[in-house]
Design a protein around this motif. Structure first.
Motif, PDB file in Angstrom:
ATOM      1  N   PRO A 106       4.615 -68.891 -43.639  1.00  0.00           N
ATOM      2  CA  PRO A 106       3.453 -69.771 -44.292  1.00  0.00           C
ATOM      3  C   PRO A 106       2.500 -70.123 -43.489  1.00  0.00           C
ATOM      4  O   PRO A 106       2.368 -71.065 -42.367  1.00  0.00           O
ATOM      5  N   LEU A 107       1.044 -69.580 -43.618  1.00  0.00           N
ATOM      6  CA  LEU A 107      -0.091 -69.720 -43.010  1.00  0.00           C
ATOM      7  C   LEU A 107      -0.837 -70.698 -43.747  1.00  0.00           C
ATOM      8  O   LEU A 107      -0.981 -70.716 -44.821  1.00  0.00           O
ATOM      9  N   MET A 108      -1.455 -71.822 -42.831  1.00  0.00           N
ATOM     10  CA  MET A 108      -2.072 -72.791 -43.522  1.00  0.00           C
ATOM     11  C   MET A 108      -3.588 -72.430 -42.995  1.00  0.00           C
ATOM     12  O   MET A 108      -3.970 -72.172 -41.692  1.00  0.00           O
ATOM     13  N   ILE A 109      -4.487 -72.745 -43.859  1.00  0.00           N
ATOM     14  CA  ILE A 109      -5.912 -72.441 -43.573  1.00  0.00           C
ATOM     15  C   ILE A 109      -6.711 -73.839 -43.952  1.00  0.00           C
ATOM     16  O   ILE A 109      -6.383 -74.379 -45.060  1.00  0.00           O
ATOM     17  N   ALA A 110      -7.202 -74.298 -42.806  1.00  0.00           N
ATOM     18  CA  ALA A 110      -7.921 -75.662 -43.065  1.00  0.00           C
ATOM     19  C   ALA A 110      -9.516 -75.602 -42.499  1.00  0.00           C
ATOM     20  O   ALA A 110      -9.758 -74.608 -42.232  1.00  0.00           O
ATOM     21  N   GLY A 111      -9.970 -76.804 -41.999  1.00  0.00           N
ATOM     22  CA  GLY A 111     -11.287 -76.688 -41.538  1.00  0.00           C
ATOM     23  C   GLY A 111     -12.415 -76.555 -42.820  1.00  0.00           C
ATOM     24  O   GLY A 111     -12.143 -76.983 -44.034  1.00  0.00           O
ATOM     25  N   THR A 112     -13.356 -75.764 -42.784  1.00  0.00           N
ATOM     26  CA  THR A 112     -14.453 -75.460 -43.396  1.00  0.00           C
ATOM     27  C   THR A 112     -14.598 -74.003 -43.619  1.00  0.00           C
ATOM     28  O   THR A 112     -14.180 -73.180 -42.808  1.00  0.00           O
ATOM     29  N   ALA A 113     -15.387 -73.591 -44.481  1.00  0.00           N
ATOM     30  CA  ALA A 113     -15.673 -72.137 -44.595  1.00  0.00           C
ATOM     31  C   ALA A 113     -16.325 -71.589 -43.496  1.00  0.00           C
ATOM     32  O   ALA A 113     -16.361 -70.535 -42.958  1.00  0.00           O
TER      33      ALA A 113
ATOM     34  N   SER B 178      -9.583 -73.211 -39.492  1.00  0.00           N
ATOM     35  CA  SER B 178      -8.617 -73.011 -38.661  1.00  0.00           C
ATOM     36  C   SER B 178      -7.424 -72.800 -39.157  1.00  0.00           C
ATOM     37  O   SER B 178      -7.099 -72.853 -40.579  1.00  0.00           O
ATOM     38  N   TYR B 179      -6.451 -72.001 -38.537  1.00  0.00           N
ATOM     39  CA  TYR B 179      -5.213 -71.445 -38.728  1.00  0.00           C
ATOM     40  C   TYR B 179      -4.274 -72.118 -38.133  1.00  0.00           C
ATOM     41  O   TYR B 179      -4.182 -72.368 -36.845  1.00  0.00           O
ATOM     42  N   GLY B 180      -2.997 -72.141 -38.767  1.00  0.00           N
ATOM     43  CA  GLY B 180      -1.958 -72.708 -38.179  1.00  0.00           C
ATOM     44  C   GLY B 180      -0.656 -72.245 -39.203  1.00  0.00           C
ATOM     45  O   GLY B 180      -0.869 -71.994 -40.281  1.00  0.00           O
ATOM     46  N   LEU B 181       0.661 -72.258 -38.513  1.00  0.00           N
ATOM     47  CA  LEU B 181       1.953 -72.450 -39.259  1.00  0.00           C
ATOM     48  C   LEU B 181       2.275 -73.438 -39.889  1.00  0.00           C
ATOM     49  O   LEU B 181       2.395 -74.618 -39.293  1.00  0.00           O
ATOM     50  N   ASP B 182       3.038 -73.385 -41.157  1.00  0.00           N
ATOM     51  CA  ASP B 182       3.320 -74.571 -41.851  1.00  0.00           C
ATOM     52  C   ASP B 182       4.550 -74.867 -41.574  1.00  0.00           C
ATOM     53  O   ASP B 182       5.731 -74.389 -42.038  1.00  0.00           O
TER      54      ASP B 182
END
Length: 479
Positions: A417-424, A428-432
């Protein structure tokens, strides 16, 4: 009369404000012999008019004419009553035809930071049957520059009365505003560059829209857009809708279909970001809202839709490499060219209050399959969770290097489960971890249920259960 000209105010230009090659007036002979003037035709040949707005926002039409000449205190003849407009005067003169041939109107705006100029050229205007009690016929044809946009208007209005009220206006319009209860609008243009539009669009750079076609009807305050189509970025855009005028933020509804558009150049025209998506896109959208400015749209725009992108890339990020890096997997070498290639990406969309809700996102890549969803803001903020389902061979390599990852295995494949946050601009990326630990808990619960079931059936001994617990901890901790 030939060679007529009116000089412009020297503060604006040294040329004429208006000029024409000739003015011809033809009167009927028989009524003239009886002391009555009936004008058969008035023709203006090649009139040229230049309207200039200076840096202070003042138009030259307000100062046209020689300066410093006093008006006579006593007029030489009785003034024309002010309530008689030009049509009324023409009607009283009983004009059969009024025509303008080959005219040009130029509007030059020097008040804005970027100088703009619009030209109506090759003007052909014909007005027939201008008489009290009759319904005049009107024909207008011209070419609008720099749009290379043919303009045509045909119709009738009347009957003419001594007052300005007009009972009926029936116009077939090629371009422009019409004042009337009902009218139709037809616009076509081979190419229009957005830099030449009189309104500012939220684009990083100008773009060309080709083969523009607009068919609409005006019914009172409602404008019914029956067909709005153009070609953009190698794709075809078609739309239908309704907009109601007379409001500060006019309400509208509409449907749009996009086919074969190159998504990369389209997104780059809107914003330059670290992460962009290319591919051939198609979409169906249904929207409603109020106002046409971006602040109004962020508040009011709502809608639903479906979008498909084929043979594309997410440029600026390798999603698989990001997931493996977060897991800190060693001994696995992947080609990291900062791109994520995919054969198909498909999603349902919902729009509300400046947020795009991405629903049921499906992506098929050579390296993985993905499912997920989340939100993308009009301000380009990202909040997405994408489950990457990896192929079996790669899943085995990762779980061998990181035993804890095997709890995310399902049917021999690893799901991350890859999380994509921040802005275009700065994603930023992280695992859920909540989703990942949930899978660990699911595996633990399954093993506990199996162990308790074995004790109740007598197939598992307590010392065996102890050993299974130790093996499970070793498996979890990778020791």
């Amino acid at each position: 009369m030939t060679g007529f000209a009116v000089l412009d105010d020297p503060a604006f230009s040294s040329g004429p404000f208006t000029s024409l090659a000739s003015l011809d007036v033809a009167v009927k002979l028989r009524p003239l012999l009886g002391g009555k003037v009936e004008v058969e035709e008035i023709t203006l040949l090649n009139p040229v008019i230049t309207v200039i707005k200076n840096k202070n926002g003042v138009l030259n039409v307000s100062t046209v004419g020689p300066a410093g000449v006093e008006l006579p205190k006593t007029p030489s003849r009785a003034p024309i009553p002010s309530n008689e407009g030009p049509l009324k005067i023409l009607a009283l003169l009983a004009v059969d035809r009024v025509s303008i041939a080959g005219g040009t109107l130029t509007y030059r705006d020097l008040s804005a930071a970027k100088r703009t100029e619009y030209i109506l050229q090759d003007m052909e205007i014909l007005l027939q049957s201008v008489r009290l009690g009759l319904t005049p016929k009107l024909h207008v044809g011209m070419l609008a520059q720099p749009f290379i946009l043919p303009v045509r208007l045909d119709g009738t209005f009347g009957p003419l009365k001594e007052y300005t009220d007009i009972d009926a206006i029936n116009l077939q319009v090629a371009l422009g505003k019409t004042v009337g209860r009902n009218a139709s609008l037809n616009i076509s243009a081979p190419i229009i560059n957005t830099a030449n539009l009189p309104i500012a669009l939220p684009l990083q750079k100008p773009v060309d829209a080709k083969n523009l076609q607009i068919v609409a009807e005006v019914q009172g305050q409602d404008v019914l857009l029956q067909n709005f189509s153009f070609q953009l970025f190698d794709g075809q855009v078609t739309a239908q809708g309704r907009i109601t005028s007379g409001f500060e933020t006019p309400p509208f509804t509409g449907k749009m279909t996009i086919q074969g558009m190159q998504l990369g150049p389209a997104l780059n025209a809107l914003a330059v970001t670290q992460m962009s998506i290319s591919g051939t896109a198609g979409a169906d959208l249904a929207v409603q809202g109020r106002g046409l400015s971006m602040p109004d749209l962020m508040k009011s725009l709502e809608g639903t839709g479906h979008m498909v992108v084929n043979d594309g890339k997410i440029e600026g990020v390798d999603l698989l490499q990001e997931a493996i890096s977060i897991l800190k997997v060693v001994g696995i070498s992947l080609e990291n060219d900062k791109t994520t290639a995919f054969s198909t990406m498909e999603t349902d969309l919902a729009i509300k209050q400046g947020i795009i809700y991405v629903q049921r996102l499906l992506m098929d890549s050579h390296d993985f399959q993905a499912r997920g969803g989340g939100t993308i803001g009009f301000d380009q903020t990202l909040n997405l969770i994408v489950n990457l389902n990896l192929p079996q061979d790669l899943s085995q390599k990762i779980t061998h290097s990181s035993p804890a990852a095997k709890f995310a295995m399902k049917e021999g494949r690893l799901s991350l489960p890859l999380m994509i946050a921040g802005t275009a601009q700065a994603p930023s990326y992280g695992l859920d971890m909540k989703g990942l630990t949930g899978k660990v808990q699911e595996q633990m619960q399954k093993k506990v249920e199996e162990a308790v079931g074995g004790l109740l059936k007598g197939t598992t001994k307590p010392e065996d259960l102890k050993q299974q617990g130790q093996d499970l901890l070793k498996e979890l901790l990778g020791r």
